[in-house]
Design a protein around this motif. Structure first.
Motif, mmCIF file in Angstrom:
data_model
loop_
_atom_site.group_PDB
_atom_site.id
_atom_site.type_symbol
_atom_site.label_atom_id
_atom_site.label_comp_id
_atom_site.label_asym_id
_atom_site.label_seq_id
_atom_site.Cartn_x
_atom_site.Cartn_y
_atom_site.Cartn_z
ATOM 1 N N TYR A 58 55.785 65.112 72.421
ATOM 2 C CA TYR A 58 56.763 65.698 73.332
ATOM 3 C C TYR A 58 56.348 67.123 73.720
ATOM 4 N N GLU A 59 55.988 67.908 72.727
ATOM 5 C CA GLU A 59 55.601 69.299 72.980
ATOM 6 C C GLU A 59 54.361 69.392 73.862
ATOM 7 N N MET A 60 53.400 68.521 73.647
ATOM 8 C CA MET A 60 52.121 68.569 74.359
ATOM 9 C C MET A 60 52.148 67.766 75.667
ATOM 10 N N PHE A 61 53.268 67.151 75.983
ATOM 11 C CA PHE A 61 53.337 66.252 77.131
ATOM 12 C C PHE A 61 53.035 66.974 78.438
ATOM 13 N N SER A 62 52.184 66.363 79.252
ATOM 14 C CA SER A 62 51.923 66.846 80.602
ATOM 15 C C SER A 62 51.404 65.680 81.432
ATOM 16 N N MET A 63 51.526 65.832 82.717
ATOM 17 C CA MET A 63 51.061 64.801 83.631
ATOM 18 C C MET A 63 49.534 64.783 83.623
ATOM 19 N N LYS A 64 48.969 63.599 83.569
ATOM 20 C CA LYS A 64 47.515 63.461 83.576
ATOM 21 C C LYS A 64 46.999 63.534 85.008
ATOM 22 N N GLU A 65 45.793 63.981 85.146
ATOM 23 C CA GLU A 65 45.180 64.084 86.473
ATOM 24 C C GLU A 65 45.086 62.697 87.100
ATOM 25 N N GLY A 66 45.575 62.580 88.337
ATOM 26 C CA GLY A 66 45.533 61.306 89.046
ATOM 27 C C GLY A 66 46.638 60.336 88.653
ATOM 28 N N GLU A 67 47.507 60.721 87.738
ATOM 29 C CA GLU A 67 48.593 59.841 87.267
ATOM 30 C C GLU A 67 49.752 59.878 88.265
ATOM 31 N N SER A 68 50.350 58.725 88.507
ATOM 32 C CA SER A 68 51.514 58.690 89.395
ATOM 33 C C SER A 68 52.738 59.207 88.636
ATOM 34 N N ILE A 69 53.734 59.625 89.405
ATOM 35 C CA ILE A 69 54.970 60.109 88.788
ATOM 36 C C ILE A 69 55.646 58.988 88.007
ATOM 37 N N ASP A 70 55.592 57.765 88.543
ATOM 38 C CA ASP A 70 56.188 56.620 87.837
ATOM 39 C C ASP A 70 55.527 56.396 86.481
ATOM 40 N N ASP A 71 54.189 56.449 86.457
ATOM 41 C CA ASP A 71 53.464 56.253 85.196
ATOM 42 C C ASP A 71 53.755 57.383 84.211
ATOM 43 N N MET A 72 53.806 58.610 84.738
ATOM 44 C CA MET A 72 54.107 59.756 83.881
ATOM 45 C C MET A 72 55.507 59.619 83.284
ATOM 46 N N PHE A 73 56.464 59.245 84.126
ATOM 47 C CA PHE A 73 57.838 59.126 83.653
ATOM 48 C C PHE A 73 57.972 57.997 82.634
ATOM 49 N N GLU A 74 57.217 56.920 82.817
ATOM 50 C CA GLU A 74 57.241 55.819 81.853
ATOM 51 C C GLU A 74 56.729 56.294 80.483
ATOM 52 N N ARG A 75 55.620 57.041 80.471
ATOM 53 C CA ARG A 75 55.105 57.587 79.209
ATOM 54 C C ARG A 75 56.127 58.517 78.568
ATOM 55 N N PHE A 76 56.747 59.358 79.383
ATOM 56 C CA PHE A 76 57.748 60.305 78.893
ATOM 57 C C PHE A 76 58.948 59.562 78.302
ATOM 58 N N SER A 77 59.394 58.523 78.990
ATOM 59 C CA SER A 77 60.542 57.737 78.514
ATOM 60 C C SER A 77 60.267 57.087 77.165
ATOM 61 N N ILE A 78 59.058 56.612 76.976
ATOM 62 C CA ILE A 78 58.693 55.990 75.695
ATOM 63 C C ILE A 78 58.805 57.022 74.568
ATOM 64 N N ILE A 79 58.319 58.222 74.808
ATOM 65 C CA ILE A 79 58.394 59.280 73.791
ATOM 66 C C ILE A 79 59.850 59.630 73.504
ATOM 67 N N ILE A 80 60.640 59.837 74.549
ATOM 68 C CA ILE A 80 62.044 60.231 74.386
ATOM 69 C C ILE A 80 62.848 59.131 73.702
ATOM 70 N N ASN A 81 62.645 57.885 74.113
ATOM 71 C CA ASN A 81 63.370 56.772 73.484
ATOM 72 C C ASN A 81 63.000 56.624 72.017
ATOM 73 N N SER A 82 61.747 56.834 71.697
ATOM 74 C CA SER A 82 61.304 56.760 70.299
ATOM 75 C C SER A 82 61.929 57.877 69.469
ATOM 76 N N LEU A 83 61.976 59.082 70.028
ATOM 77 C CA LEU A 83 62.627 60.196 69.325
ATOM 78 C C LEU A 83 64.117 59.923 69.143
ATOM 79 N N ASP A 84 64.761 59.396 70.187
ATOM 80 C CA ASP A 84 66.188 59.051 70.081
ATOM 81 C C ASP A 84 66.424 58.047 68.956
#
Length: 106
Positions: A58-84
């Motif tokens: 979570y702390e190190m999370f950032s969008m990867k070069e060339g990554e779509s917003i949808d893909d980035m948000f999906e990765r972010f959601s997985i981290i947040i849901n796991s923390l929840d």
């Protein structure tokens, strides 16, 4: 003892074959439950380690070069849901800020 055996037998009917193999030798519902709990949640030390790893992601999370917003948000959601799931929650405001700060200039 008969009641415990019935409870164990009833629980055996409600789990997958893979889980059944893990708990089939348990003699009481308590042992059965404890075994499933450790299998799915891990010990306290394992849970703490998972929380640490997810927090770091979570702390190190950032969008990867060339990554779509949808893909980035999906990765972010997985981290947040796991923390929840581990009992670590963040406010919506914090999550929105984190996503906005994680976007690339693109």
């Amino acid at each position: 003892m008969v009641l415990k055996a019935k409870a164990v037998n009833m629980l055996n009917c409600e789990i997958s074959f893979e889980e059944y193999r893990k708990v089939s030798r348990c003699k009481t519902a308590k042992k059965f439950w404890d075994k499933l709990q450790v299998t799915h949640e891990g010990t306290a030390q394992v849970k703490e380690t998972r929380i640490d790893m997810l927090s770091k992601e979570y702390e190190m999370f950032s969008m990867k070069e060339g990554e779509s917003i949808d893909d980035m948000f999906e990765r972010f959601s997985i981290i947040i849901n796991s923390l929840d799931a581990m009992g670590i929650t963040h406010s919506e405001q914090m999550l929105v800020r984190k996503v906005l700060r994680s976007l690339t200039r693109e």
